[in-house]
Design a protein around this motif. Structure first.
Motif, short mmCIF file in Angstrom:
data_model
loop_
_atom_site.label_atom_id
_atom_site.label_comp_id
_atom_site.label_asym_id
_atom_site.label_seq_id
_atom_site.Cartn_x
_atom_site.Cartn_y
_atom_site.Cartn_z
N LEU A 1 0.84 -1.20 0.00
CA LEU A 1 0.00 0.00 0.00
C LEU A 1 0.88 1.25 0.00
CD1 LEU A 1 -2.53 -1.22 2.68
CD2 LEU A 1 -2.88 -1.16 0.21
N LYS A 2 0.52 2.20 -0.85
CA LYS A 2 1.25 3.46 -0.94
C LYS A 2 0.26 4.61 -1.01
CE LYS A 2 5.43 1.88 -1.06
NZ LYS A 2 6.22 2.09 0.13
N VAL A 3 0.64 5.73 -0.43
CA VAL A 3 -0.18 6.93 -0.51
C VAL A 3 0.63 8.04 -1.18
CG1 VAL A 3 -1.66 6.41 1.48
CG2 VAL A 3 0.47 7.64 1.82
N ALA A 4 -0.12 8.96 -1.78
CA ALA A 4 0.47 10.12 -2.45
C ALA A 4 1.61 9.69 -3.37
CB ALA A 4 0.92 11.14 -1.42
N SER A 5 2.77 10.30 -3.21
CA SER A 5 3.88 10.00 -4.12
C SER A 5 4.90 9.07 -3.47
CB SER A 5 4.56 11.31 -4.54
OG SER A 5 5.07 11.97 -3.39
N ASN A 6 4.53 8.39 -2.40
CA ASN A 6 5.45 7.44 -1.76
C ASN A 6 5.89 6.39 -2.76
OD1 ASN A 6 4.90 8.87 0.53
ND2 ASN A 6 4.11 7.15 1.70
N LYS A 7 7.17 6.03 -2.70
CA LYS A 7 7.73 5.05 -3.62
C LYS A 7 8.24 3.84 -2.86
CE LYS A 7 8.91 8.57 -6.91
NZ LYS A 7 9.81 9.12 -7.84
N GLN A 8 8.44 2.75 -3.58
CA GLN A 8 8.98 1.55 -2.97
C GLN A 8 10.43 1.77 -2.55
OE1 GLN A 8 8.12 -1.07 -6.40
NE2 GLN A 8 7.54 -2.53 -4.82
N SER A 9 10.79 1.16 -1.43
CA SER A 9 12.18 1.14 -1.00
C SER A 9 12.92 0.08 -1.83
CB SER A 9 12.28 0.80 0.48
OG SER A 9 11.89 -0.54 0.69
N ASN A 10 14.24 0.09 -1.78
CA ASN A 10 15.01 -0.94 -2.48
C ASN A 10 14.65 -2.34 -1.97
OD1 ASN A 10 16.31 0.78 -4.23
ND2 ASN A 10 18.03 1.12 -2.85
#
Length: 120
Positions: free
Chosen positions: A82-91
């Protein structure tokens, strides 16, 4: 909206629409099951001296960075980040996604209820 707020709303959405159930499996009412992976990766949590020992203990118990927020059993296995707004996946999350996909499981990044499409 914070990710944990979205996670709570998303689980309520799945339960309300009788897609999956949290904590119990009742085949008559729901077609699947969902559970959360609690990693406590929040930066402030890791910095607090009282909780450093807990984080280390959790590591010894199998806690793994990058694991998806939710795991859903519904006709097949889905790993949901789950992600909100412009949050991106970590490595670490990208590596976990690769492992999931290489094992032929479904991995989905969900930013809204509409992003979670499954065969009903």
């Amino acid at each position: 909206m914070l990710e944990h707020d979205f996670q709570k709303s998303f689980i309520e959405y799945l339960n309300y629409n009788k897609i999956v159930r949290v904590n119990e499996f009742d085949r008559r009412r729901h077609k699947g099951w969902v559970f959360a992976v609690i990693n406590n990766e929040h930066a402030d949590f890791k910095k607090h001296p009282i909780f450093r020992g807990i984080a280390k203990k959790n590591s010894l118990l199998g806690r793994c960075n990058g694991v998806s927020d939710l795991i859903v059993f519904y006709k097949k296995l889905y790993f949901i980040e789950l992600k909100v707004a412009s949050n991106k996946q970590s490595n670490a999350q990208k590596i976990f996604k690769l492992a999931v996909v290489l094992c032929n499981f479904e991995y989905k990044i969900v930013r809204s209820f509409d992003d979670f499409k499954i065969d009903r």
